[in-house]
Write a protein that holds these residues in place. Structure first.
Motif, PDB file in Angstrom:
ATOM      1  N   SER A  45      15.132  -3.553  49.055  1.00  0.00           N
ATOM      2  CA  SER A  45      14.078  -3.541  48.227  1.00  0.00           C
ATOM      3  C   SER A  45      13.997  -2.061  47.549  1.00  0.00           C
ATOM      4  CB  SER A  45      13.073  -3.645  49.641  1.00  0.00           C
ATOM      5  OG  SER A  45      11.644  -3.486  49.836  1.00  0.00           O
ATOM      6  N   ASP A  46      13.294  -1.575  46.839  1.00  0.00           N
ATOM      7  CA  ASP A  46      13.153  -0.272  46.819  1.00  0.00           C
ATOM      8  C   ASP A  46      14.496   0.188  46.108  1.00  0.00           C
ATOM      9  OD1 ASP A  46      10.287   0.547  47.207  1.00  0.00           O
ATOM     10  OD2 ASP A  46      10.619  -1.354  48.735  1.00  0.00           O
ATOM     11  N   SER A  47      15.181  -0.453  44.774  1.00  0.00           N
ATOM     12  CA  SER A  47      16.306  -0.047  44.690  1.00  0.00           C
ATOM     13  C   SER A  47      16.418   1.114  43.612  1.00  0.00           C
ATOM     14  CB  SER A  47      16.839  -0.669  43.852  1.00  0.00           C
ATOM     15  OG  SER A  47      16.499  -1.739  42.963  1.00  0.00           O
ATOM     16  N   HIS A  48      14.747   1.015  43.352  1.00  0.00           N
ATOM     17  CA  HIS A  48      14.563   2.815  42.180  1.00  0.00           C
ATOM     18  C   HIS A  48      15.806   2.812  41.009  1.00  0.00           C
ATOM     19  CE1 HIS A  48       9.890   2.958  43.374  1.00  0.00           C
ATOM     20  NE2 HIS A  48      10.586   2.256  44.719  1.00  0.00           N
ATOM     21  N   ILE A  49      16.405   2.087  40.444  1.00  0.00           N
ATOM     22  CA  ILE A  49      17.225   2.254  39.276  1.00  0.00           C
ATOM     23  C   ILE A  49      16.414   3.053  38.185  1.00  0.00           C
ATOM     24  CG2 ILE A  49      18.765   1.708  37.820  1.00  0.00           C
ATOM     25  CD1 ILE A  49      19.494   1.605  40.859  1.00  0.00           C
ATOM     26  N   GLY A  87      11.160  -5.758  45.446  1.00  0.00           N
ATOM     27  CA  GLY A  87      10.144  -5.243  44.671  1.00  0.00           C
ATOM     28  C   GLY A  87      10.555  -4.172  44.348  1.00  0.00           C
ATOM     29  N   ASP A  88      10.415  -3.688  43.052  1.00  0.00           N
ATOM     30  CA  ASP A  88      10.873  -1.924  42.573  1.00  0.00           C
ATOM     31  C   ASP A  88      12.207  -2.456  42.633  1.00  0.00           C
ATOM     32  OD1 ASP A  88       7.990  -1.598  42.477  1.00  0.00           O
ATOM     33  OD2 ASP A  88       8.474   0.134  43.833  1.00  0.00           O
ATOM     34  N   LEU A  89      12.740  -2.700  41.670  1.00  0.00           N
ATOM     35  CA  LEU A  89      14.046  -2.960  40.787  1.00  0.00           C
ATOM     36  C   LEU A  89      13.884  -1.097  40.080  1.00  0.00           C
ATOM     37  CD1 LEU A  89      12.881  -5.947  42.055  1.00  0.00           C
ATOM     38  CD2 LEU A  89      14.695  -6.457  39.825  1.00  0.00           C
ATOM     39  N   VAL A 198       6.812 -10.474  49.738  1.00  0.00           N
ATOM     40  CA  VAL A 198       5.750  -9.488  48.848  1.00  0.00           C
ATOM     41  C   VAL A 198       6.395  -7.969  48.626  1.00  0.00           C
ATOM     42  CG1 VAL A 198       3.351  -8.823  48.361  1.00  0.00           C
ATOM     43  CG2 VAL A 198       3.769 -11.165  49.308  1.00  0.00           C
ATOM     44  N   HIS A 199       5.866  -7.468  47.372  1.00  0.00           N
ATOM     45  CA  HIS A 199       6.979  -5.762  47.828  1.00  0.00           C
ATOM     46  C   HIS A 199       5.343  -4.952  48.261  1.00  0.00           C
ATOM     47  CE1 HIS A 199       7.884  -2.400  46.076  1.00  0.00           C
ATOM     48  NE2 HIS A 199       7.138  -1.818  45.634  1.00  0.00           N
ATOM     49  N   HIS A 200       4.297  -5.542  48.284  1.00  0.00           N
ATOM     50  CA  HIS A 200       3.175  -4.699  49.741  1.00  0.00           C
ATOM     51  C   HIS A 200       3.026  -4.510  50.527  1.00  0.00           C
ATOM     52  CE1 HIS A 200       2.588  -3.143  44.818  1.00  0.00           C
ATOM     53  NE2 HIS A 200       1.979  -2.533  44.822  1.00  0.00           N
ATOM     54  N   GLY A 237       8.253  -3.811  51.261  1.00  0.00           N
ATOM     55  CA  GLY A 237       8.817  -2.987  50.883  1.00  0.00           C
ATOM     56  C   GLY A 237       7.617  -1.764  50.726  1.00  0.00           C
ATOM     57  N   HIS A 238       7.751  -1.217  49.856  1.00  0.00           N
ATOM     58  CA  HIS A 238       6.929  -0.006  48.707  1.00  0.00           C
ATOM     59  C   HIS A 238       7.007   1.048  49.309  1.00  0.00           C
ATOM     60  CE1 HIS A 238       3.780   0.831  46.383  1.00  0.00           C
ATOM     61  NE2 HIS A 238       2.901   0.721  47.637  1.00  0.00           N
ATOM     62  N   THR A 239       6.804   0.936  50.809  1.00  0.00           N
ATOM     63  CA  THR A 239       6.598   1.831  52.328  1.00  0.00           C
ATOM     64  C   THR A 239       8.075   3.040  52.470  1.00  0.00           C
ATOM     65  OG1 THR A 239       6.709   1.430  53.424  1.00  0.00           O
ATOM     66  CG2 THR A 239       4.604   1.293  53.021  1.00  0.00           C
ATOM     67  N   HIS A 240       9.170   1.940  51.513  1.00  0.00           N
ATOM     68  CA  HIS A 240      10.009   2.844  51.778  1.00  0.00           C
ATOM     69  C   HIS A 240      10.839   3.746  53.615  1.00  0.00           C
ATOM     70  CE1 HIS A 240      11.148   4.090  47.410  1.00  0.00           C
ATOM     71  NE2 HIS A 240      10.002   3.086  47.683  1.00  0.00           N
ATOM     72  N   THR A 241      10.187   2.824  53.858  1.00  0.00           N
ATOM     73  CA  THR A 241       9.879   3.017  55.850  1.00  0.00           C
ATOM     74  C   THR A 241      10.618   1.517  56.242  1.00  0.00           C
ATOM     75  OG1 THR A 241       7.725   2.511  55.870  1.00  0.00           O
ATOM     76  CG2 THR A 241       8.380   4.746  56.234  1.00  0.00           C
TER      77      THR A 241
HETATM   78 ZN   LIG Z   1       9.483   1.615  46.202  1.00  0.00          ZN
END
Ligand SMILES: [Zn+2]
Length: 305
Positions: A45-49, A87-89, A198-200, A237-241
């Protein structure tokens, strides 16, 4: 019902497209490779490239981190039957350049013949995602303007949803059409446990006049999941925890981020999942192998029904 079986290039997967229900389903191929564990799934999740490999956020280089994770997933032995990225690719708004770099970084996973299923988050953009990653995603769109997939595994069905909300840069929303599609798609698959991505996160109390930071229509989503006993886990994902919780007997699995943690001490990385007859075993693979949570294990048992 007309069902077309379409082989995907260079893949040991088949996409079965049910035209009347508009469901894009992935099933492991009939001739499964001996080096693949049909119950193992890599949860990302959340790779944020960002657009450039040098991009750094909160002192973390997201490019290097996804490169490390993609390398680890590609080298797993036995191989996972698939990987899901929740999500949050992309780093900021999902530009074509961000997706191009993302596609390049996950190439080792594709080369290893591990299908990667993609969900969208608030830092993604459906149209540019669809254009830039057209080679990675099915052509069919069961829910217009949304990226949804069902992955039918031997012991479990995975439902990868899309909570991207173009009107909210932080929070997300599934929308009536997607929820109707989800209810019907779950009702068509009652014999195996269902795990929903789901991402959120869920959010039931949204302050008046404020935008949600989680799923704005959680009150509509939750009964769809809770009242269907085959639904066993909700992954986000989304919360980065990295957190595990339960609601109405449904496991809530909060995946760590790959790109960067919000709190410096929080673990980042990915989660190795092994589905059993009665639940799932999880193991954290931290970016930093010295992190206290690296190798953290959990065994979750499915609720009855
Ligand atoms: Zn994120």
């Amino acid at each position: 019902m007309p069902i077309a079986l379409l082989p995907l290039t260079r893949r040991r997967f088949l996409a079965s497209v049910a035209a009347t229900t508009g469901v894009v389903v992935f099933r492991p191929a009939f001739a499964r490779a001996a080096d693949t564990d049909p119950h193992r799934v890599a949860l990302l999740s959340d790779s944020h490239i960002g657009e450039k490999a040098e991009e750094v956020a909160r002192e973390c280089n997201m490019h290097d981190r996804l490169k490390q994770v993609a390398g680890e997933v590609a080298k797993l032995s036995p191989k996972p039957v698939c990987a899901v990225i929740d999500g949050d690719l992309a780093y900021k708004t999902g530009t074509a350049a961000e997706y191009e770099l993302f596609a390049k970084l996950v190439e080792p996973v594709r080369q290893a013949n591990v299908p990667l299923h993609l969900g969208l988050g608030n830092h993604d953009n459906f149209t540019r995602f669809a254009d830039a990653l057209s080679k990675l995603r099915p052509k069919d769109k069961p829910v217009d303007g949304k990226q949804v997939t069902v992955v039918e595994l031997e012991r479990v069905n995975l439902f990868v949803l899309d909570s991207f909300d173009p009107k909210n840069t932080g929070g997300g929303m599934l929308g009536e059409t997607q929820l109707k599609w989800l209810a019907k798609t779950l009702d068509d698959r009652t014999t195996k446990p269902a795990v929903v991505f789901v991402h959120h996160p869920l959010q039931f109390d949204i302050p008046k006049g404020a935008k949600s930071s989680g799923i704005a229509d959680s009150v509509d989503l939750w009964p769809v999941l809770k009242d269907r006993s085959q639904v066993k886990a909700f992954v986000f994902g989304h919360t980065h925890t990295w957190r595990l919780a339960q609601k109405d007997g449904i496991h809530l699995i909060n995946l760590p981020a790959i790109g960067y943690p919000f709190a410096k001490t929080e673990v980042s990385g990915w989660v190795d999942a092994a589905f059993t007859e009665k639940g799932v075993q999880l193991e954290v693979h931290a970016i930093d192998p010295k992190h206290a949570k690296h190798g953290d294990k959990a065994e979750l048992m499915w609720r009855k029904g």
